[in-house]
Every structure is written in structure tokens, then in C-alpha cells.
Scaffold this motif. Sequence first.
Motif, PDB file in Angstrom:
ATOM      1  N   MET A   1       0.838  -1.172   0.000  1.00 19.81           N
ATOM      2  CA  MET A   1       0.000   0.000   0.000  1.00 19.81           C
ATOM      3  C   MET A   1       0.884   1.237   0.000  1.00 19.81           C
ATOM      4  N   THR A   3       1.715   5.203   0.671  1.00 18.94           N
ATOM      5  CA  THR A   3       1.354   6.091   1.759  1.00 18.94           C
ATOM      6  C   THR A   3       0.317   7.093   1.281  1.00 18.94           C
ATOM      7  N   ALA A  24     -10.942  -3.165   9.043  1.00 14.45           N
ATOM      8  CA  ALA A  24      -9.523  -3.492   8.845  1.00 14.45           C
ATOM      9  C   ALA A  24      -8.900  -2.552   7.810  1.00 14.45           C
ATOM     10  N   ALA A  25      -9.625  -2.271   6.738  1.00 15.63           N
ATOM     11  CA  ALA A  25      -9.119  -1.361   5.706  1.00 15.63           C
ATOM     12  C   ALA A  25      -8.981   0.052   6.266  1.00 15.63           C
ATOM     13  N   ARG A  27      -8.550   0.928   9.411  1.00 12.97           N
ATOM     14  CA  ARG A  27      -7.438   0.924  10.369  1.00 12.97           C
ATOM     15  C   ARG A  27      -6.094   1.000   9.644  1.00 12.97           C
ATOM     16  N   ARG A  28      -5.970   0.247   8.592  1.00 11.60           N
ATOM     17  CA  ARG A  28      -4.706   0.252   7.837  1.00 11.60           C
ATOM     18  C   ARG A  28      -4.449   1.618   7.208  1.00 11.60           C
ATOM     19  N   PHE A  29      -5.491   2.211   6.647  1.00  9.31           N
ATOM     20  CA  PHE A  29      -5.339   3.519   6.023  1.00  9.31           C
ATOM     21  C   PHE A  29      -4.941   4.575   7.048  1.00  9.31           C
ATOM     22  N   ARG A  31      -3.474   4.072   9.975  1.00 10.01           N
ATOM     23  CA  ARG A  31      -2.113   3.782  10.460  1.00 10.01           C
ATOM     24  C   ARG A  31      -1.049   4.259   9.479  1.00 10.01           C
ATOM     25  N   ALA A  32      -1.425   4.331   8.205  1.00  6.26           N
ATOM     26  CA  ALA A  32      -0.487   4.809   7.187  1.00  6.26           C
ATOM     27  C   ALA A  32      -0.490   6.336   7.085  1.00  6.26           C
ATOM     28  N   GLU A  55      -6.313   5.351  18.459  1.00  6.23           N
ATOM     29  CA  GLU A  55      -5.088   4.690  17.990  1.00  6.23           C
ATOM     30  C   GLU A  55      -4.145   5.669  17.309  1.00  6.23           C
TER      31      GLU A  55
END
Length: 69
Positions: A1, A3, A24-25, A27-29, A31-32, A55
Motif C-alpha cells: 500500500m 502512503t 480493517a481497511a 485501520r490500515r489507512f 495507520r499509514a 489509535e
Amino acid sequence: MTTPSASRVALITGAGPVDGIGFAAARRFVRAGGRVAIGGTTARVRERAGELDREAGAERALAVVADLT
């Protein structure tokens, strides 16, 4: 992925269930370094947005309760 740009916002649906792919998607976005608008059919999507903000240590998520069918 790659940034995500800080000026972009991803719209992610189905983010209500904590164990689902939508959350989940999101959260990942986040976190990035990205920002998200997450949607779900129940008010629990607001809880998920709060989790993402905690978070990240900043306001990174907006919750929208809607039925997109």
C-alpha cells in the motif's frame, strides 16, 4: 500500500463490525497516515471511529450511519 496523502480522505463502507474487512481497511489507512470517512448501518460505526482516533492520537476518522443498499 502506498502512503496516503494527508489531504485525501478514503470513504470506507461496512466498517461497523470490529472484525470485518471494512474496519480493517480503515485501520490500515489511518495507520499509514490517512484520514477516513467510515460508514455502517448501525451506530456502532461511531465507536469504530473513536477507536481509530484513539489509535492515531488525533481525529482521523469520521463516522456516518447510513444504509447504502
